[in-house]
Scaffold this motif. Structure first.
Motif, mmCIF file in Angstrom:
data_model
loop_
_atom_site.group_PDB
_atom_site.id
_atom_site.type_symbol
_atom_site.label_atom_id
_atom_site.label_comp_id
_atom_site.label_asym_id
_atom_site.label_seq_id
_atom_site.Cartn_x
_atom_site.Cartn_y
_atom_site.Cartn_z
ATOM 1 N N PHE A 119 1.623 6.019 -7.385
ATOM 2 C CA PHE A 119 0.561 6.875 -7.914
ATOM 3 C C PHE A 119 1.027 8.328 -7.957
ATOM 4 O O PHE A 119 0.802 9.043 -8.936
ATOM 5 C CB PHE A 119 -0.694 6.732 -7.046
ATOM 6 C CG PHE A 119 -1.859 7.570 -7.499
ATOM 7 C CD1 PHE A 119 -2.825 7.034 -8.330
ATOM 8 C CD2 PHE A 119 -1.989 8.890 -7.090
ATOM 9 C CE1 PHE A 119 -3.911 7.805 -8.742
ATOM 10 C CE2 PHE A 119 -3.063 9.661 -7.495
ATOM 11 C CZ PHE A 119 -4.028 9.120 -8.328
ATOM 12 N N LEU A 120 1.681 8.776 -6.885
ATOM 13 C CA LEU A 120 2.122 10.174 -6.799
ATOM 14 C C LEU A 120 3.241 10.468 -7.786
ATOM 15 O O LEU A 120 3.338 11.582 -8.315
ATOM 16 C CB LEU A 120 2.567 10.485 -5.373
ATOM 17 C CG LEU A 120 1.432 10.496 -4.339
ATOM 18 C CD1 LEU A 120 1.986 10.536 -2.920
ATOM 19 C CD2 LEU A 120 0.493 11.672 -4.578
ATOM 20 N N VAL A 121 4.104 9.479 -8.041
ATOM 21 C CA VAL A 121 5.137 9.653 -9.062
ATOM 22 C C VAL A 121 4.491 9.899 -10.417
ATOM 23 O O VAL A 121 4.861 10.836 -11.147
ATOM 24 C CB VAL A 121 6.059 8.414 -9.114
ATOM 25 C CG1 VAL A 121 6.913 8.425 -10.388
ATOM 26 C CG2 VAL A 121 6.968 8.369 -7.892
ATOM 27 N N ARG A 142 -5.904 9.111 3.846
ATOM 28 C CA ARG A 142 -6.984 8.549 3.020
ATOM 29 C C ARG A 142 -6.351 7.949 1.773
ATOM 30 O O ARG A 142 -5.164 8.197 1.498
ATOM 31 C CB ARG A 142 -7.999 9.635 2.650
ATOM 32 C CG ARG A 142 -7.445 10.733 1.762
ATOM 33 C CD ARG A 142 -8.336 11.944 1.729
ATOM 34 N NE ARG A 142 -8.314 12.630 3.016
ATOM 35 C CZ ARG A 142 -9.103 13.645 3.341
ATOM 36 N NH1 ARG A 142 -10.009 14.073 2.470
ATOM 37 N NH2 ARG A 142 -9.011 14.236 4.507
ATOM 38 N N PRO A 143 -7.090 7.166 0.995
ATOM 39 C CA PRO A 143 -6.521 6.640 -0.245
ATOM 40 C C PRO A 143 -5.948 7.774 -1.087
ATOM 41 O O PRO A 143 -6.511 8.869 -1.153
ATOM 42 C CB PRO A 143 -7.721 5.965 -0.922
ATOM 43 C CG PRO A 143 -8.598 5.547 0.229
ATOM 44 C CD PRO A 143 -8.455 6.647 1.242
ATOM 45 N N VAL A 144 -4.829 7.521 -1.739
ATOM 46 C CA VAL A 144 -4.081 8.598 -2.365
ATOM 47 C C VAL A 144 -4.838 9.247 -3.517
ATOM 48 O O VAL A 144 -4.664 10.439 -3.796
ATOM 49 C CB VAL A 144 -2.700 8.086 -2.823
ATOM 50 C CG1 VAL A 144 -2.818 7.128 -3.998
ATOM 51 C CG2 VAL A 144 -1.764 9.236 -3.122
ATOM 52 N N ASN A 145 -5.719 8.488 -4.194
ATOM 53 C CA ASN A 145 -6.500 9.095 -5.272
ATOM 54 C C ASN A 145 -7.499 10.108 -4.741
ATOM 55 O O ASN A 145 -7.996 10.961 -5.489
ATOM 56 C CB ASN A 145 -7.211 8.014 -6.098
ATOM 57 C CG ASN A 145 -8.195 7.202 -5.283
ATOM 58 O OD1 ASN A 145 -7.976 6.969 -4.092
ATOM 59 N ND2 ASN A 145 -9.277 6.757 -5.905
ATOM 60 N N GLN A 146 -7.795 10.050 -3.444
ATOM 61 C CA GLN A 146 -8.615 11.074 -2.791
ATOM 62 C C GLN A 146 -7.738 12.173 -2.192
ATOM 63 O O GLN A 146 -8.074 13.351 -2.229
ATOM 64 C CB GLN A 146 -9.471 10.447 -1.693
ATOM 65 C CG GLN A 146 -10.427 9.363 -2.156
ATOM 66 C CD GLN A 146 -11.118 8.675 -0.994
ATOM 67 O OE1 GLN A 146 -11.245 9.222 0.095
ATOM 68 N NE2 GLN A 146 -11.549 7.449 -1.217
ATOM 69 N N GLY A 199 5.431 13.046 -4.562
ATOM 70 C CA GLY A 199 5.779 12.385 -5.815
ATOM 71 C C GLY A 199 7.273 12.431 -6.056
ATOM 72 O O GLY A 199 7.885 11.456 -6.527
ATOM 73 N N ARG A 200 7.894 13.562 -5.716
ATOM 74 C CA ARG A 200 9.347 13.683 -5.887
ATOM 75 C C ARG A 200 10.097 12.820 -4.869
ATOM 76 O O ARG A 200 11.168 12.299 -5.176
ATOM 77 C CB ARG A 200 9.753 15.152 -5.764
ATOM 78 C CG ARG A 200 9.270 15.988 -6.945
ATOM 79 C CD ARG A 200 9.388 17.462 -6.690
ATOM 80 N NE ARG A 200 8.735 18.223 -7.770
ATOM 81 C CZ ARG A 200 8.187 19.415 -7.608
ATOM 82 N NH1 ARG A 200 8.191 19.996 -6.410
ATOM 83 N NH2 ARG A 200 7.611 20.027 -8.625
ATOM 84 N N LEU A 201 9.518 12.681 -3.661
ATOM 85 C CA LEU A 201 10.096 11.724 -2.717
ATOM 86 C C LEU A 201 10.054 10.325 -3.314
ATOM 87 O O LEU A 201 11.028 9.559 -3.204
ATOM 88 C CB LEU A 201 9.328 11.767 -1.399
ATOM 89 C CG LEU A 201 9.719 10.703 -0.359
ATOM 90 C CD1 LEU A 201 11.183 10.855 0.062
ATOM 91 C CD2 LEU A 201 8.789 10.768 0.858
ATOM 92 N N GLY A 202 8.940 9.989 -3.954
ATOM 93 C CA GLY A 202 8.836 8.695 -4.616
ATOM 94 C C GLY A 202 9.887 8.523 -5.705
ATOM 95 O O GLY A 202 10.455 7.434 -5.870
ATOM 96 N N SER A 248 0.817 -1.213 0.000
ATOM 97 C CA SER A 248 0.000 0.000 0.000
ATOM 98 C C SER A 248 0.847 1.258 0.000
ATOM 99 O O SER A 248 0.553 2.222 -0.715
ATOM 100 C CB SER A 248 -0.938 -0.013 1.212
ATOM 101 O OG SER A 248 -1.811 -1.120 1.155
ATOM 102 N N LEU A 249 1.910 1.284 0.807
ATOM 103 C CA LEU A 249 2.790 2.451 0.824
ATOM 104 C C LEU A 249 3.467 2.635 -0.530
ATOM 105 O O LEU A 249 3.592 3.767 -1.036
ATOM 106 C CB LEU A 249 3.835 2.302 1.926
ATOM 107 C CG LEU A 249 3.315 2.375 3.363
ATOM 108 C CD1 LEU A 249 4.425 2.074 4.354
ATOM 109 C CD2 LEU A 249 2.705 3.743 3.653
ATOM 110 N N THR A 250 3.893 1.524 -1.140
ATOM 111 C CA THR A 250 4.532 1.604 -2.452
ATOM 112 C C THR A 250 3.567 2.096 -3.506
ATOM 113 O O THR A 250 3.919 2.944 -4.356
ATOM 114 C CB THR A 250 5.089 0.228 -2.863
ATOM 115 O OG1 THR A 250 5.954 -0.259 -1.838
ATOM 116 C CG2 THR A 250 5.856 0.322 -4.168
#
Length: 585
Positions: free
Chosen positions: A357-359, A443-447, A460-463, A350-352
């Protein structure tokens, strides 16, 4: 129909990425409710076998030999008849020796395990209460309600998933307070975030976004408020069989039905044997039947094999489609792993997926899909590298040693995640060994990305930075040593090569970096430190500008700016080379 049993975290992750990919995607969107049973606490409280032995020993040890009508002897005989002993076998039992030394002990207890609710319904004399064998025989206050009980891997994993906003509701038949204790330890905001529902009035508490529903009662509350909560402890057959029809249970029953009707179900450590649960599920399906084929699966079982009661549950859920599709339905539901590897894998997955998603959300506007896909693949490499340390290498270890290893792994994972995210957000070092958990998003990242205060581009840049580290691990260019809040100057992670041992810190922007510097978290002249900054940085104007590592041979802190590096690079390969140059690798 039976899936191959999965005993390690990497094996579960592989299944998440293949036959259970639809489940994984839906879970990361927050669509599953957790239904939890005694299996998640099996290494912290006695199992049913041990508890039944305790009940038998309680009855045996209280027998008064001189009293032919002793109520304890009578009750013990009734319990033993439930085990199917013949008259001759009953006569052969010597009440003067401990139950653990009985020749028939294993056979008796193995038979009673499937009849535990009938055992606990046995009355002991005329003066003892109906729940005597539950409250006194099992010693509920000191067995399940003890303040000395420690949460286990499963409880902490579930707490992390709830704090990450991926699980809103957890329904549990367990009396212990271990999930609540794990949540309380991981967040200082327990009272405002978590609603624990044991009795109807609890559902009136509005506001908390996390819900723990204890439909068989709570030993912790019963210990502290016996008059109000002891009667809510459900275990006896007479209670279970009539539970759904009792007026005082209507609110609870309706809430469970709604959750089973409207949401998808992941069962962990729950056998689903009890009749009241089957009634709840049957009524829920009457309101809104489940279709087949089902994508994602309506029910996923964290079990190694399907038992008869699991098949009954699936029959009720998918009726009238079950008979013609029993094998396929069973395959869709049976994950093949028990709670510990399942939940550890869910945390890592889930963390990955959030970072992945953010990347894409951030870098996808700058790079083409192939380059973004490469970063996401590198993130998976980092995840798999972490997962490879979740299980001991020695296959000959006994179960207690394996559990100890997994507990230490999870504690380290939570610590380094909290260290990384706290420094990244605030530039502050968290309290050493504080045991708190800082979620990536609540919350879920898409939210989460629609919240104007959520730093989606920075995360996203951390990712991206973590993906680069994952690539170096996969290629063998460096090894990684996770940080430790007890040694905050050691960085969030150390990247080690034959020539370098770099302590890496991640910060979101120049302001955060300044706070980190003011806290003396690193020495600006230390060439073994690498600072990774997510955002573009303003130019630095000084009379004597400090040199950057690798430019003129002078020793200083290395600096890698993700935003500018992504803008300058043409591919993931270019970015990787830029990172190695900035870090002196």
């Amino acid at each position: 129909m039976t899936a191959e049993p999965l005993r390690t975290v990497p094996a579960v992750l592989e299944r998440f990425g293949s036959t259970f990919s639809e489940f994984t995607a839906a879970f990361n969107r927050g669509q599953y409710v957790l239904w939890l049973g005694s299996g998640i606490s099996r290494d912290r409280v006695p199992n049913v076998y041990e508890l039944l032995e305790r009940v038998l020993e309680h009855l045996r040890s209280n027998i008064v030999d001189a009293d032919p009508d002793c109520e304890y002897r009578t009750a013990l005989q009734e319990v033993l008849r439930l085990a199917g002993l013949t008259s001759e076998e009953l006569e052969s039992i010597d009440h003067s020796i401990a139950v653990e030394d009985w020749p028939l002990q294993d056979r008796i207890l193995s038979t009673l395990v499937t009849n535990y609710s009938r055992v606990l319904d046995v009355l002991v004399g005329d003066d003892n209460p109906d729940d005597y064998l539950v409250w006194t025989g099992l010693d509920v206050p000191n067995t399940y309600g003890s303040p000395d009980l420690e949460p286990d891997v499963e409880h902490y994993c579930i707490a992390v998933l709830m704090l990450e906003g991926l699980v809103e509701s957890a329904v549990t038949a367990n009396w212990d307070g271990l999930l609540e204790e794990a949540l309380d330890r991981l967040t200082p905001a327990f009272d405002s975030l978590v609603r624990v529902a044991v009795k109807p009035d609890d559902f009136r508490i509005a506001g908390p976004r996390i819900e723990v529903i204890k439909f068989h009662g709570c030993a912790v509350r019963a210990r502290d408020g016996e008059a109000e909560y002891r009667k809510l402890l459900i275990a006896r057959e007479s209670q279970i069989s009539g539970w759904t029809e009792q007026p005082e249970n209507m609110v609870m029953r309706k809430r469970l039905e709604v959750l089973y009707t409207n949401r998808l179900t992941l069962m962990v450590g729950l056998s689903a044997q009890d009749a009241n649960l089957h009634t709840v599920f049957a009524r829920a399906i009457q309101d809104l039947a489940r279709p087949w084929p089902a994508s994602p699966p309506a029910v996923v079982l964290s079990e190694e094999r399907l038992e008869s009661y699991h098949k009954m549950l699936l029959r009720r859920t998918y009726d009238p489609h079950y008979r013609q599709n029993a094998n396929a339905i069973g395959q869709s539901a049976l994950l093949g792993a028990y709670g510990k590897p399942t939940l550890l894998a869910l945390v890592l997955s889930s963390l990955t997926e959030k970072l992945s998603f953010l990347v894409e959300h951030g870098v996808g506007t700058v790079w083409d899909s192939a380059a973004v896909k490469q970063l996401q693949t590198d993130l998976l490499s980092l995840r798999d590298s972490v997962a490879s340390h979740a299980d001991p290498d020695n296959p000959t270890l006994d179960s207690s040693a394996i559990v100890k290893f997994q507990r230490e792994f999870l504690a380290r994972l939570i610590d380094v995640a909290n260290l990384a995210l706290t420094i990244f957000r605030t530039g502050r070092i968290p309290t050493a060994g504080g045991g708190r958990y800082e979620p990536l998003s609540d919350r879920p990242v898409n939210q989460a990305i629609h919240n104007p205060d959520f730093p989606s581009e920075q995360f996203g840049r951390l990712g991206v930075a973590l993906a680069v580290i994952g690539r170096g691990l996969a290629s063998g260019h460096w090894s990684a040593v996770p940080g430790d809040s007890k040694a905050p100057n050691g960085g969030v992670v150390r990247l080690v090569t034959d020539r370098r041992d770099a302590r890496v810190f991640f910060v979101k922007d120049a302001t955060t970096l300044m706070k980190l510097e003011l806290d003396d978290s690193f020495d600006d002249s230390d060439g073994n430190v690498l600072i990774v900054v997510a955002d573009e940085e303003p130019p630095v104007f000084t009379r004597s500008p400090k040199s950057r590592f690798g430019r003129d041979g002078k020793i200083s802190v290395g600096r890698f700016n993700v935003a500018s590096s992504v803008a300058d690079a043409a591919s993931a390969d270019d970015l990787y080379e830029a990172f190695k140059l900035a870090g002196g690798f």
